[in-house]
Design an enzyme around this catalytic site. Sequence first.
Site, PDB file in Angstrom:
ATOM      1  N   ASP A 107       0.814  -1.205   0.000  1.00 14.34           N
ATOM      2  CA  ASP A 107       0.000   0.000   0.000  1.00 14.34           C
ATOM      3  C   ASP A 107       0.851   1.258   0.000  1.00 14.34           C
ATOM      4  O   ASP A 107       2.076   1.210   0.139  1.00 14.34           O
ATOM      5  CB  ASP A 107      -0.940   0.009   1.213  1.00 14.34           C
ATOM      6  CG  ASP A 107      -0.259  -0.463   2.506  1.00 14.34           C
ATOM      7  OD1 ASP A 107       0.968  -0.283   2.629  1.00 14.34           O
ATOM      8  OD2 ASP A 107      -0.948  -1.007   3.384  1.00 14.34           O
TER       9      ASP A 107
ATOM     10  N   GLU B 130      -9.852  -1.866   5.722  1.00 16.20           N
ATOM     11  CA  GLU B 130     -10.494  -1.577   6.990  1.00 16.20           C
ATOM     12  C   GLU B 130     -11.723  -2.474   7.197  1.00 16.20           C
ATOM     13  O   GLU B 130     -12.222  -3.092   6.247  1.00 16.20           O
ATOM     14  CB  GLU B 130     -10.916  -0.104   7.018  1.00 16.20           C
ATOM     15  CG  GLU B 130      -9.785   0.891   6.824  1.00 16.20           C
ATOM     16  CD  GLU B 130      -8.941   1.095   8.084  1.00 16.20           C
ATOM     17  OE1 GLU B 130      -9.079   0.294   9.027  1.00 16.20           O
ATOM     18  OE2 GLU B 130      -8.159   2.059   8.117  1.00 16.20           O
TER      19      GLU B 130
ATOM     20  N   HIS C 149      -7.454  -4.768  10.585  1.00 16.23           N
ATOM     21  CA  HIS C 149      -7.179  -4.547   9.166  1.00 16.23           C
ATOM     22  C   HIS C 149      -5.853  -5.176   8.745  1.00 16.23           C
ATOM     23  O   HIS C 149      -4.938  -5.352   9.549  1.00 16.23           O
ATOM     24  CB  HIS C 149      -7.237  -3.056   8.803  1.00 16.23           C
ATOM     25  CG  HIS C 149      -6.071  -2.230   9.253  1.00 16.23           C
ATOM     26  ND1 HIS C 149      -6.210  -1.133  10.067  1.00 16.23           N
ATOM     27  CD2 HIS C 149      -4.742  -2.305   8.993  1.00 16.23           C
ATOM     28  CE1 HIS C 149      -5.028  -0.575  10.275  1.00 16.23           C
ATOM     29  NE2 HIS C 149      -4.120  -1.278   9.641  1.00 16.23           N
TER      30      HIS C 149
ATOM     31  N   ASN D 238      -7.782  -2.746  14.683  1.00 14.52           N
ATOM     32  CA  ASN D 238      -9.167  -3.034  14.318  1.00 14.52           C
ATOM     33  C   ASN D 238      -9.282  -4.239  13.387  1.00 14.52           C
ATOM     34  O   ASN D 238     -10.341  -4.485  12.806  1.00 14.52           O
ATOM     35  CB  ASN D 238      -9.827  -1.807  13.684  1.00 14.52           C
ATOM     36  CG  ASN D 238      -9.139  -1.362  12.392  1.00 14.52           C
ATOM     37  OD1 ASN D 238      -8.213  -2.008  11.902  1.00 14.52           O
ATOM     38  ND2 ASN D 238      -9.595  -0.250  11.840  1.00 14.52           N
TER      39      ASN D 238
END
Length: 235
Positions: free
Chosen positions: A62, A135, A130, A128
């Site tokens: 990314d 996400e 990810h 979380n």
Amino acid sequence: MKALIVKDKNEGGKEGYKVFADALNNGAKVFGLATGSTPVTTYDEITASDLDFSKATSVNLDEYVGLGPDHPQSYHYFMQEHFFSKKPFAHSYVPDGFNANEKVATESYDKIIDDNPIDLQILGLGQNGHIGFNEPGTDPKLLTHKVKLTQSTIDANARFFDKASDVPTYAYSMGIASILKSKKILLEAYGEEKADAVKAMLEGPVTPDVPASYLQEHDDVTIIIDEAAASKLTK
């Protein structure tokens, strides 16, 4: 999924190195790389070694949208500092965060992945759940796509920037489907703050609410976690 519990991130880096060395020695040619603090101990072990990636290719997960490769907080810059300057690859690819044309940026990166099937992909794990910048709620069928970062991810990244307003709010990321194409996957997670995500990833259902849970559907995944990150596991 094979889970290895280690004392701390330094021991984890040594184990991560072994996974890379084994892959390279067994003919791996394309390595999917991640940024952030998690893989640094593994990268440090690799760059201090005699492993040779000069005939291999790297494909990064990314990149922030809006940051060029020379920006100190871009992932391209991170990889140059922590890996490429010490262990160059024959070819290295990072999403073009400076390309404002989402369609061109993502489709061209999908072609790079198709042309360079990933033998080993390293991942970190967000608090979380990810992976990459996928996400909670991300469609697992997506390939490379533009992501609006959640506030928790923005907050977690704010420590790397001079002020909160400088933190990018979008990124280009390989999708879950892109990641699952990899022949082998290595995920590392360290610290008590990752314990809930680790438990959900390994012991919970496969759900878009925990993107990392989709790794349960892959045939060859190694998980390296420290004792703190493993503290809520029950199995």
